[in-house]
Write a protein that holds these residues in place. Sequence first.
Motif, PDB file in Angstrom:
ATOM      1  N   ASP A   1       0.803  -1.228   0.000  1.00 37.49           N
ATOM      2  CA  ASP A   1       0.000   0.000   0.000  1.00 37.49           C
ATOM      3  C   ASP A   1       0.834   1.275   0.000  1.00 37.49           C
ATOM      4  O   ASP A   1       0.351   2.326  -0.426  1.00 37.49           O
ATOM      5  CB  ASP A   1      -0.936   0.002   1.214  1.00 37.49           C
ATOM      6  CG  ASP A   1      -1.922  -1.154   1.166  1.00 37.49           C
ATOM      7  OD1 ASP A   1      -2.579  -1.305   0.120  1.00 37.49           O
ATOM      8  OD2 ASP A   1      -2.025  -1.893   2.159  1.00 37.49           O
ATOM      9  N   PHE A   2       2.064   1.216   0.495  1.00 32.21           N
ATOM     10  CA  PHE A   2       2.996   2.336   0.416  1.00 32.21           C
ATOM     11  C   PHE A   2       4.318   1.800  -0.099  1.00 32.21           C
ATOM     12  O   PHE A   2       4.824   0.786   0.408  1.00 32.21           O
ATOM     13  CB  PHE A   2       3.187   2.999   1.787  1.00 32.21           C
ATOM     14  CG  PHE A   2       1.966   3.701   2.300  1.00 32.21           C
ATOM     15  CD1 PHE A   2       1.764   5.053   2.029  1.00 32.21           C
ATOM     16  CD2 PHE A   2       1.007   3.020   3.030  1.00 32.21           C
ATOM     17  CE1 PHE A   2       0.625   5.704   2.486  1.00 32.21           C
ATOM     18  CE2 PHE A   2      -0.133   3.664   3.490  1.00 32.21           C
ATOM     19  CZ  PHE A   2      -0.327   5.002   3.220  1.00 32.21           C
ATOM     20  N   VAL A   3       4.864   2.472  -1.105  1.00 33.43           N
ATOM     21  CA  VAL A   3       6.060   1.975  -1.772  1.00 33.43           C
ATOM     22  C   VAL A   3       7.099   3.081  -1.883  1.00 33.43           C
ATOM     23  O   VAL A   3       6.872   4.103  -2.545  1.00 33.43           O
ATOM     24  CB  VAL A   3       5.727   1.432  -3.183  1.00 33.43           C
ATOM     25  CG1 VAL A   3       7.001   1.053  -3.921  1.00 33.43           C
ATOM     26  CG2 VAL A   3       4.790   0.231  -3.087  1.00 33.43           C
ATOM     27  N   GLY A   4       8.228   2.904  -1.214  1.00 31.73           N
ATOM     28  CA  GLY A   4       9.395   3.757  -1.378  1.00 31.73           C
ATOM     29  C   GLY A   4      10.543   2.922  -1.892  1.00 31.73           C
ATOM     30  O   GLY A   4      10.424   1.700  -2.050  1.00 31.73           O
ATOM     31  N   GLU A   5      11.669   3.544  -2.136  1.00 28.52           N
ATOM     32  CA  GLU A   5      12.803   2.800  -2.679  1.00 28.52           C
ATOM     33  C   GLU A   5      13.371   1.823  -1.662  1.00 28.52           C
ATOM     34  O   GLU A   5      13.866   0.756  -2.027  1.00 28.52           O
ATOM     35  CB  GLU A   5      13.888   3.766  -3.135  1.00 28.52           C
ATOM     36  CG  GLU A   5      13.512   4.571  -4.379  1.00 28.52           C
ATOM     37  CD  GLU A   5      14.663   5.410  -4.877  1.00 28.52           C
ATOM     38  OE1 GLU A   5      15.804   5.164  -4.441  1.00 28.52           O
ATOM     39  OE2 GLU A   5      14.427   6.307  -5.703  1.00 28.52           O
ATOM     40  N   ARG A   6      13.323   2.183  -0.362  1.00 29.63           N
ATOM     41  CA  ARG A   6      13.927   1.335   0.666  1.00 29.63           C
ATOM     42  C   ARG A   6      12.920   0.784   1.665  1.00 29.63           C
ATOM     43  O   ARG A   6      13.294   0.023   2.542  1.00 29.63           O
ATOM     44  CB  ARG A   6      14.993   2.141   1.439  1.00 29.63           C
ATOM     45  CG  ARG A   6      16.096   2.748   0.585  1.00 29.63           C
ATOM     46  CD  ARG A   6      16.916   1.695  -0.128  1.00 29.63           C
ATOM     47  NE  ARG A   6      17.987   2.292  -0.906  1.00 29.63           N
ATOM     48  CZ  ARG A   6      19.264   2.299  -0.543  1.00 29.63           C
ATOM     49  NH1 ARG A   6      19.607   1.728   0.587  1.00 29.63           N
ATOM     50  NH2 ARG A   6      20.170   2.846  -1.318  1.00 29.63           N
ATOM     51  N   LEU A   7      11.675   1.197   1.550  1.00 29.81           N
ATOM     52  CA  LEU A   7      10.675   0.766   2.518  1.00 29.81           C
ATOM     53  C   LEU A   7       9.319   0.590   1.847  1.00 29.81           C
ATOM     54  O   LEU A   7       8.860   1.464   1.112  1.00 29.81           O
ATOM     55  CB  LEU A   7      10.550   1.806   3.646  1.00 29.81           C
ATOM     56  CG  LEU A   7       9.468   1.535   4.705  1.00 29.81           C
ATOM     57  CD1 LEU A   7       9.856   0.318   5.552  1.00 29.81           C
ATOM     58  CD2 LEU A   7       9.254   2.754   5.588  1.00 29.81           C
ATOM     59  N   HIS A   8       8.692  -0.570   2.112  1.00 28.02           N
ATOM     60  CA  HIS A   8       7.314  -0.819   1.702  1.00 28.02           C
ATOM     61  C   HIS A   8       6.473  -1.002   2.963  1.00 28.02           C
ATOM     62  O   HIS A   8       6.965  -1.477   3.991  1.00 28.02           O
ATOM     63  CB  HIS A   8       7.209  -2.079   0.845  1.00 28.02           C
ATOM     64  CG  HIS A   8       7.770  -1.925  -0.534  1.00 28.02           C
ATOM     65  ND1 HIS A   8       7.419  -2.758  -1.572  1.00 28.02           N
ATOM     66  CD2 HIS A   8       8.645  -1.035  -1.052  1.00 28.02           C
ATOM     67  CE1 HIS A   8       8.065  -2.395  -2.675  1.00 28.02           C
ATOM     68  NE2 HIS A   8       8.822  -1.361  -2.370  1.00 28.02           N
TER      69      HIS A   8
ATOM     70  N   THR B   1       9.412  -9.538   1.344  1.00 29.44           N
ATOM     71  CA  THR B   1      10.129  -8.268   1.373  1.00 29.44           C
ATOM     72  C   THR B   1      10.909  -8.097   0.085  1.00 29.44           C
ATOM     73  O   THR B   1      11.741  -8.951  -0.254  1.00 29.44           O
ATOM     74  CB  THR B   1      11.095  -8.228   2.569  1.00 29.44           C
ATOM     75  OG1 THR B   1      10.367  -8.471   3.770  1.00 29.44           O
ATOM     76  CG2 THR B   1      11.791  -6.881   2.650  1.00 29.44           C
ATOM     77  N   PRO B   2      10.667  -7.021  -0.668  1.00 26.35           N
ATOM     78  CA  PRO B   2      11.408  -6.809  -1.912  1.00 26.35           C
ATOM     79  C   PRO B   2      12.904  -6.665  -1.645  1.00 26.35           C
ATOM     80  O   PRO B   2      13.328  -6.216  -0.574  1.00 26.35           O
ATOM     81  CB  PRO B   2      10.819  -5.488  -2.442  1.00 26.35           C
ATOM     82  CG  PRO B   2       9.488  -5.365  -1.765  1.00 26.35           C
ATOM     83  CD  PRO B   2       9.665  -5.983  -0.426  1.00 26.35           C
TER      84      PRO B   2
END
Length: 330
Positions: free
Chosen positions: A174-181, A204-205
């Motif tokens: 639901d929230f996607v950043g480069e280092r944190l989902h 975990t990506p």
Amino acid sequence: MIDGITPMHWAQLRSMRPQSEDALATIPVTVDGSGTSLSLAMDQGGHLHLLIPVDHGPSGAPPSDLNGLKVRHRSLESGEVLALSAPPSHEQVFTPFCRDIVDAVVQQEREPWKAVAATIRAWQSAWKPVRPAMDKTVQVGLFGELLVLRSLMIPVLGPSAVDQWSGPDAERHDFVGERLHIEVKTTRKSRPEHEISRLDQLRTPAGCQLLFVSVQLEESIGGDESLATQVDAVVDLLRTDAAALDWFMTKMANLGWSEEVRSSGELLRFFVRGAEVYAVDEEFPRLPDDFLPPSGIVSVKYTVDLANLPSLGLDEATGVIKSANRCDVS
């Protein structure tokens, strides 16, 4: 001064939205570089208005309201006006509709009430109701995402948090950043139990950290929270950033939200039982990353129970978000 009516003018008015319930933020309408007596306006709730000065009310029956469009004769401090208004979800229709009204009243010098009545008849099909009811499960899930957006993400990241909100885009998280989902699950159950509907939803990506937010709600007619209260809270936080506010409202519209939901009878009300943040690590209950379903099974759903799992404190969760986004900037 403005020339014509464009989405930029509504964005300008959103940044000027008044705090008082009865007040209007206004900007004048100009045509071909010349000022007119007409104004665009916005109220506290974000409704769009076109104000046309008049000397009197309609000579006959006033033009009829349509779905999402209201026509009123109002007395303001500046004088009497023919006031047209529509909710923000109708901006794409209301903007060209207002352009036709301005052309008829200013360029063609037609009597305002007659011009508005004729333009409404010409546009009648565009205002027919087409919005489907907002499903209960959609409201529940979206409530949780907005709760996280307003209480965790925006306070840490500011308006840029809207860019990381990916729930409306049907992404894995639901929230996607480069280092944190961040994955948000919301339930009306009395226990923190959540259904996982994708095999990769708790994976975990690579190069990222994954947080899981569990939101528990109690649905009640006497509840003090609703999707509308969450929208209002986010709008207040984004009031000083017109671009972020517009992007947020666009995402909400894509999810089926409109101002009509507030009074449609379909709006659910809740009490928030609790909200906890968890790190998805080796202790988190989930299928292993290398799990493969047997041949012929194309989807798997399972339920996780987080009752005995230690959660992160608010300061710890905030620190994780700050740290991950410092890495993004660097």
